[in-house]
Design a protein around this motif. Structure first.
Motif, short mmCIF file in Angstrom:
data_model
loop_
_atom_site.label_atom_id
_atom_site.label_comp_id
_atom_site.label_asym_id
_atom_site.label_seq_id
_atom_site.Cartn_x
_atom_site.Cartn_y
_atom_site.Cartn_z
N SER A 23 -17.86 -8.94 18.11
CA SER A 23 -18.84 -7.87 18.24
C SER A 23 -20.14 -8.31 17.57
O SER A 23 -20.19 -9.31 16.84
N PHE A 24 -21.19 -7.54 17.79
CA PHE A 24 -22.47 -7.85 17.16
C PHE A 24 -22.34 -7.83 15.64
O PHE A 24 -22.85 -8.71 14.95
N ASP A 25 -21.62 -6.84 15.11
CA ASP A 25 -21.43 -6.75 13.66
C ASP A 25 -20.64 -7.94 13.13
O ASP A 25 -20.95 -8.47 12.06
N ARG A 30 -20.62 -13.21 10.30
CA ARG A 30 -20.36 -14.65 10.38
C ARG A 30 -21.64 -15.45 10.13
O ARG A 30 -21.64 -16.42 9.36
N GLU A 31 -22.74 -15.05 10.78
CA GLU A 31 -23.99 -15.77 10.61
C GLU A 31 -24.49 -15.70 9.16
O GLU A 31 -25.00 -16.68 8.63
N ALA A 32 -24.35 -14.55 8.53
CA ALA A 32 -24.76 -14.41 7.12
C ALA A 32 -23.92 -15.32 6.23
O ALA A 32 -24.44 -16.01 5.35
N SER A 52 -27.94 -15.69 -1.83
CA SER A 52 -27.02 -15.48 -0.71
C SER A 52 -27.57 -14.46 0.27
O SER A 52 -28.53 -13.76 -0.01
N LEU A 53 -26.90 -14.42 1.42
CA LEU A 53 -27.17 -13.44 2.45
C LEU A 53 -25.82 -12.88 2.86
O LEU A 53 -24.88 -13.64 3.11
N THR A 54 -25.71 -11.55 2.89
CA THR A 54 -24.46 -10.92 3.29
C THR A 54 -24.75 -9.86 4.35
O THR A 54 -25.90 -9.46 4.52
N TYR A 55 -23.70 -9.43 5.02
CA TYR A 55 -23.84 -8.35 5.99
C TYR A 55 -22.80 -7.29 5.70
O TYR A 55 -21.62 -7.60 5.56
N LYS A 101 -35.69 -10.41 15.34
CA LYS A 101 -35.85 -9.58 16.54
C LYS A 101 -34.52 -9.03 17.05
O LYS A 101 -34.40 -7.83 17.32
N SER A 102 -33.51 -9.87 17.20
CA SER A 102 -32.23 -9.39 17.76
C SER A 102 -31.57 -8.38 16.83
O SER A 102 -30.93 -7.43 17.28
N TYR A 103 -31.75 -8.55 15.52
CA TYR A 103 -31.19 -7.60 14.57
C TYR A 103 -31.94 -6.26 14.65
O TYR A 103 -31.34 -5.20 14.62
N LYS A 104 -33.25 -6.34 14.72
CA LYS A 104 -34.06 -5.12 14.79
C LYS A 104 -33.78 -4.36 16.08
O LYS A 104 -33.74 -3.13 16.07
#
Length: 141
Positions: A23-25, A30-32, A52-55, A101-104
Motif C-alpha cells: 500500500s502507499f502507507d 519502507r522508503e523512510a 532519521s526519517l520515520t513514517y 509531491k507524491s506524498y503531498k
C-alpha cells in the motif's frame, strides 16, 4: 480443458502477485526506513545532523529527526523568533518541494523534530498538514 487450466493458472498467478503489492502507507514506511539506513546520520550543515526519517501510518506523517549542536544548541540563538523563522522556512520547503509531491498528493503530513545535543530534549518541533501546504486541499480528495 487446456483453456480452463490456463485460466486457473493465470487466476492463481494474479492472486499471488496481488498479495505482494504494498500500500502507499507501507511504501512510505519502507522508503523512510531505507533512507535512514542508507543516509543517516547525515550532516546537514555545521550545526545540524539528520538522525532519521520515520513514517507513522496511523497519523500518516513523515517524521524528520535532527540534532542541533554548537551555536544552534543554545536558548539565546534558538529563541521564539528564530523558531518562528525556522517554521516558516520549513513550511515553504514543504510547499515548494518537488521531491515531496507524491506524498503531498496523498495528504501526508510532515513533522520536524530538532533535539539538543547537550540535553537530548526537543528544542523545536513543527508539523505541517495538507491544510498548511496546499491551498487546494480537500479532505475528500
Amino acid at each position: 480443458m487446456k483453456k480452463i487450466n490456463t485460466t486457473l493458472l493465470l487466476g492463481a498467478l494474479l492472486g499471488f502477485c496481488a498479495c505482494h503489492f504494498e500500500s502507499f502507507d507501507e511504501r512510505c514506511a519502507r522508503e523512510a526506513r531505507e533512507y535512514t539506513e542508507k543516509q543517516c546520520p547525515r550532516r546537514m550543515d555545521q550545526y545540524t545532523l539528520m538522525d532519521s526519517l520515520t513514517y507513522d501510518d496511523h497519523s500518516r506523517t513523515l517524521n524528520y529527526y535532527y540534532t542541533l549542536e554548537g551555536v544552534l544548541d543554545n536558548d539565546t540563538v534558538m529563541n521564539a523568533q528564530a523558531c518562528e523563522s525556522l517554521k516558516d522556512l520549513l513550511r515553504k520547503n514543504v510547499v515548494n518541494s518537488v521531491d515531496l509531491k507524491s506524498y503531498k498528493e496523498k495528504g501526508i503530513s510532515f513533522s520536524y523534530y530538532y533535539y539538543s545535543k547537550a540535553s537530548g530534549k526537543v528544542r523545536f518541533q513543527a508539523r505541517f498538514t495538507p491544510e498548511d501546504y496546499d491551498s487546494n486541499y480537500s479532505p475528500d480528495r
